[in-house]
Each structure stands twice: as C-alpha cells, then as structure tokens.
Design a protein around this motif. Sequence first.
Motif, short mmCIF file in Angstrom:
data_model
loop_
_atom_site.label_atom_id
_atom_site.label_comp_id
_atom_site.label_asym_id
_atom_site.label_seq_id
_atom_site.Cartn_x
_atom_site.Cartn_y
_atom_site.Cartn_z
N UNK A 73 39.81 26.88 41.49
CA UNK A 73 39.30 26.58 42.82
C UNK A 73 37.95 25.88 42.61
N UNK A 74 37.94 24.55 42.66
CA UNK A 74 36.73 23.80 42.31
C UNK A 74 35.60 24.04 43.29
N UNK A 75 34.38 23.82 42.79
CA UNK A 75 33.20 23.98 43.62
C UNK A 75 33.01 22.81 44.58
N UNK A 88 47.72 37.19 55.06
CA UNK A 88 47.42 36.78 53.70
C UNK A 88 46.04 37.23 53.28
N UNK A 89 45.88 37.59 52.04
CA UNK A 89 44.58 37.99 51.52
C UNK A 89 43.73 36.76 51.30
N UNK A 90 42.41 36.99 51.13
CA UNK A 90 41.51 35.87 50.87
C UNK A 90 41.93 35.13 49.61
N UNK A 91 42.31 35.88 48.56
CA UNK A 91 42.69 35.23 47.31
C UNK A 91 43.95 34.38 47.48
N UNK A 92 44.92 34.86 48.27
CA UNK A 92 46.14 34.08 48.47
C UNK A 92 45.85 32.83 49.29
N UNK A 93 44.96 32.94 50.28
CA UNK A 93 44.58 31.75 51.06
C UNK A 93 43.86 30.74 50.19
N UNK A 94 42.96 31.23 49.33
CA UNK A 94 42.22 30.34 48.43
C UNK A 94 43.18 29.63 47.48
N UNK A 95 44.16 30.38 46.98
CA UNK A 95 45.11 29.77 46.05
C UNK A 95 45.95 28.71 46.75
#
Length: 229
Positions: A57-59, A5-12
Amino acid sequence: MAGLPTTSSRDHARARVLAQRVRTLREARGWTRAQLAKEAGIHARTLVRVESEGAIQPGFFTIGALAEALDVSLDDLFRQSEPATPGLWSAGYEGRDIDSFVASLLDSQIEVVADVRLTPISRKPGFSKTRLGLALAEVGIEYTHLRGLGNPKDNRAPFWDGRLVAGRARFRSVLRSDEGQSDLDRLAEHARQSRVAVLCFEKDEERCHRQVVLETIHKRTAAPVRPLA
C-alpha cells in the motif's frame, strides 16, 4: 458490525485497484516500468510492487508522483478498471531468470501459477518450490504445485527425442489416475476464475507435457490458452 469489510480488507482492495489502474495507464502510453519509474522519480522495484495486485500500500508521495507522471488526477488513478479475463498461459522458464519471469507474469496480470513439474526443484536460482512461492507471494501471485499433473521420469525422453505421440499418449494415461483427475479439477476451477500460468521448464511447449495439460483444461473449460511473453 458483522459482515462489514475490515480496514485491512478495504486497504487491500484499494491497493489492487491502484495496481490495475497504474498498469493500464502505463501500458496505454507504451511505457516500460523503468520508464514510468524514471518519470515518477521512484525506484523501479517500488513500481513493480505497486503493480503487484496489492502487494504493498504505497505512501502518498508515491501515489502523487505516479499520478503526475501519468498526467491523471488522484481520483482517476483509483478508478476501477474492467476485471481481467480469466484464462490459461503456457509458461516455461528455460532461459529465464526469476526477475524477468516474475515481470512477465505481472505484465500478463497472472493471478495463479500452477506448477506441473513432478518434483518442483531446479538448479536455476529462484525456481525451486519454496523460493518460487516466496517470490510470487511478494508480488501478490498465488502459487500451487499440482503433483498429479507431473510427467513421470521414465516418460521424459519421448518429449526430448521427438517421440511426442508416444510420450503424450503415456502422459494421458497418467492424467486418468485419481490424483491426476483431482489436480485437473483444481486447475480447471482456477482457469474458470483466474488468469493462470501453467509452469514447467521447457520453453517450447511442444516438447513439454504441459501441452497436454493445457489442451485438456481448454476442452473442459473453453478457457483461452496463450504463451507467456
């Protein structure tokens, strides 16, 4: 490496887990979004977006404030909840504004809105196809217009003047068309996998052709049907 998985997909995925967990913990306390936002010291609109299945993606500050308000650790805040059960919701926007309607969708963890209006245009602000689609996308809800499940203009009067048997019979003949069958197949597939709100104007499902749509999909899939609160 291929397949990772890409970083963006993991973050999502992480944001989706957070959204579900915050909603579950808030509801367990019997709090509204306004109450939790006040306790956490964040803007209510920020909380709506946090709970919107990964819309943002909240801080770290926001995450920490929510954990403190809910009296849980950061690890517990990201503990994955049980997946929501697929099903069908009957949604009429009569008497609603767009903000309260979207809030109701989020409260029911709706993942897809299936619009069964023949022509998705409305005098009510926010409910025409383009603006509605944008409002739903902002909170992570998919929008699809199923024109083949729309009720013809010349068959609307029976639903308004009480000739429901005749109106429903005529509409069932519409569903037997190629376009109707194709869109029923699409809706059935959504209902097997997701939480789907079937949308039209009338608040009272009995006065709306979507009652026939919901009945038909329930028979095909055994998906439970509930009213949208």
